[in-house]
Enzyme design. Structure first.
Site, PDB file in Angstrom:
ATOM      1  CG  PHE A 113      -5.569   3.120  32.307  1.00  0.00           C
ATOM      2  CD1 PHE A 113      -5.401   1.900  32.893  1.00  0.00           C
ATOM      3  CD2 PHE A 113      -4.564   3.666  31.499  1.00  0.00           C
ATOM      4  CE1 PHE A 113      -4.122   1.173  32.506  1.00  0.00           C
ATOM      5  CE2 PHE A 113      -3.486   2.921  31.002  1.00  0.00           C
ATOM      6  CZ  PHE A 113      -3.351   1.666  31.626  1.00  0.00           C
ATOM      7  CG  ASP A 184     -10.441   5.560  28.327  1.00  0.00           C
ATOM      8  OD1 ASP A 184     -10.543   4.623  27.395  1.00  0.00           O
ATOM      9  OD2 ASP A 184      -9.372   5.756  28.838  1.00  0.00           O
ATOM     10  CE1 TYR A 209      -3.707  -1.518  24.445  1.00  0.00           C
ATOM     11  CE2 TYR A 209      -3.118   0.184  22.832  1.00  0.00           C
ATOM     12  CZ  TYR A 209      -3.206  -0.052  24.171  1.00  0.00           C
ATOM     13  OH  TYR A 209      -3.091   0.663  25.192  1.00  0.00           O
ATOM     14  CE  LYS A 210      -6.678  -1.471  27.024  1.00  0.00           C
ATOM     15  NZ  LYS A 210      -5.426  -2.152  27.748  1.00  0.00           N
ATOM     16  NE  ARG A 356      -6.211  -6.580  33.821  1.00  0.00           N
ATOM     17  CZ  ARG A 356      -5.946  -5.856  32.949  1.00  0.00           C
ATOM     18  NH1 ARG A 356      -6.787  -4.659  32.936  1.00  0.00           N
ATOM     19  NH2 ARG A 356      -5.021  -5.801  31.996  1.00  0.00           N
TER      20      ARG A 356
END
Length: 397
Positions: A113, A184, A209-210, A356
């Site tokens: 990321f 990560d 939050y994912k 995605r």
């Protein structure tokens, strides 16, 4: 056996929406509004500042950290919450470099990321000691680990393609070369069967939050291996990482164990919402979740490839190499995704051409997958994506 019909009922999903973007932002837990109201009225409103003691606000980072730790295979007392993921990346990376002062290479990959890479670049410049951020292709990471590497900094699941690294193998290679390993888990926690203890992970970080469904801006977590935690010297020595925060000493003394990785004041209201999301996970077996995710992913891949030949699969087919998302390429991916969203099938787009789709069995069924395939096929067949409003770029893609 996990009852996924029961977990689906624990989310407040809009009628007529097929939500395939939990890899970016999880949906609202149905219990969250009432819990937030209680935190605001019954705790903040009634208790005022006494809520730090009476409502247990000060204990939230460690208490919720242990609940997340159970989902990633971390021993109790080795995971803590607070701040943002970028802050946690900085903490882990600075600590790892300090533990390997004779080495100068940070190894990462081009699928990482970008924010992780930005944090590494900034830290290298800040330190000014000749460190190098070395970025290789994802499939070249293992071969690139050598005795010059101080630390590997890898996101387990590629945020664009869903490709999954072999965490245990890469950690073993790093340790054999004398390097440390940071992972990560932003696209792993709550998505795949992670076991940081079994893999002998040195540091792990992630957001909530994912796939963990903590809500927009929910706090991040950091895990440090028990064998390292007493050696770690926090680069961000915030007041809550102090051994005695309310002594208000002029000098910093790191807190015991994982407490030293706390930085700022806990985001109490955000953690209240996250707590309701973690309640859902109490009834979930990660082995069941992984099996269901792979089955739904296989169904989606087969359906899209049969109905949408113009799309190119960007995600590995092999289960061991796949996270909990499926991505396809299309030259007009942004417009296609906007057309999908307009019809109630929500995924997202990542430049330059990636559509995605998050595969989240907690609230997705085979019927949801089939509807998504049907709507996508109709959009491509009719070229309904080629309308001006679908080409107009919004701030968030």
């Amino acid at each position: 056996m996990t009852d996924f019909q029961a977990t689906r009922a624990m989310f407040d999903l809009p009628d007529g929406v097929t939500y395939l973007d939990g890899n970016s932002l999880g949906p609202l837990p149905a219990a969250a509004p009432e819990r937030m109201a209680r935190a605001m009225r019954g705790e903040w409103g009634e208790m005022l500042i006494t809520g730090w003691n009476k409502a247990g606000w000060m204990d939230q980072p460690a208490r919720l950290g242990d609940r997340i730790g159970r989902l990633i295979g971390a021993p109790e007392g080795t995971t803590v919450l607070g701040d943002t993921l970028s802050i946690k990346v900085h903490q882990a990376l600075a600590a790892a470099l300090a533990l390997r002062p004779e080495r100068r290479v940070i190894l990462s990959d081009s699928g990482n990321f970008p924010s992780d890479l930005y944090m590494a670049q900034g830290l290298v410049e800040q330190l000014g000691r000749g460190h190098e951020l070395r970025v290789v292709a994802p499939e070249e990471v293992e071969a690139a680990i050598d005795e010059d590497v101080a630390v590997t900094m890898i996101t387990e699941v590629d945020y664009r393609t869903g490709r999954r690294h072999d965490m245990p193998a890469l950690i073993a290679k790093a340790h054999a070369a004398g390097a440390l390993a940071i992972w990560d888990l932003a696209h792993s926690a709550g998505a795949v069967d992670v076991d940081v203890a079994a893999a002998d992970t040195d540091f792990a970080v992630g957001c909530t939050y994912k796939f963990l469904n903590g809500g927009p801006g929910a706090p991040a977590f950091i895990h440090v291996a028990p064998r390292l935690i007493d050696e770690v010297q926090p680069a961000l020595s915030g007041w809550l990482g102090h051994a005695d925060p309310f002594a208000f000493e002029p000098g910093y003394r790191p807190g015991p164990a994982i407490a030293r990785m706390r930085v700022g004041t806990p985001p109490v209201l955000a953690m209240a919402a996250l707590e309701t999301a973690l309640d859902i996970w109490d009834g979930v077996d990660m082995t069941d979740l992984r099996a269901a995710s792979l089955a739904l992913g296989d169904r989606f891949i087969a359906g899209v490839e049969a109905a949408c030949p113009e799309l190119e699969l960007a995600t590995p087919r092999e289960h061991a190499q796949r996270g909990s998302q499926v991505s396809f390429r299309h030259p007009q991916g942004y417009a296609v995704m906007q057309a999908l969203i307009a019809q109630g099938v929500i995924g997202d787009f990542r430049a330059p051409d990636i559509l995605r789709f998050g595969i989240t069995p907690l609230y997705l069924s085979e019927g949801d997958i089939d509807r998504a395939v049907d709507v996508l096929a109709a959009i491509l067949r009719d070229k309904s994506w080629d309308r001006p409003e679908f080409h107009a770029r919004a701030a968030v893609t």
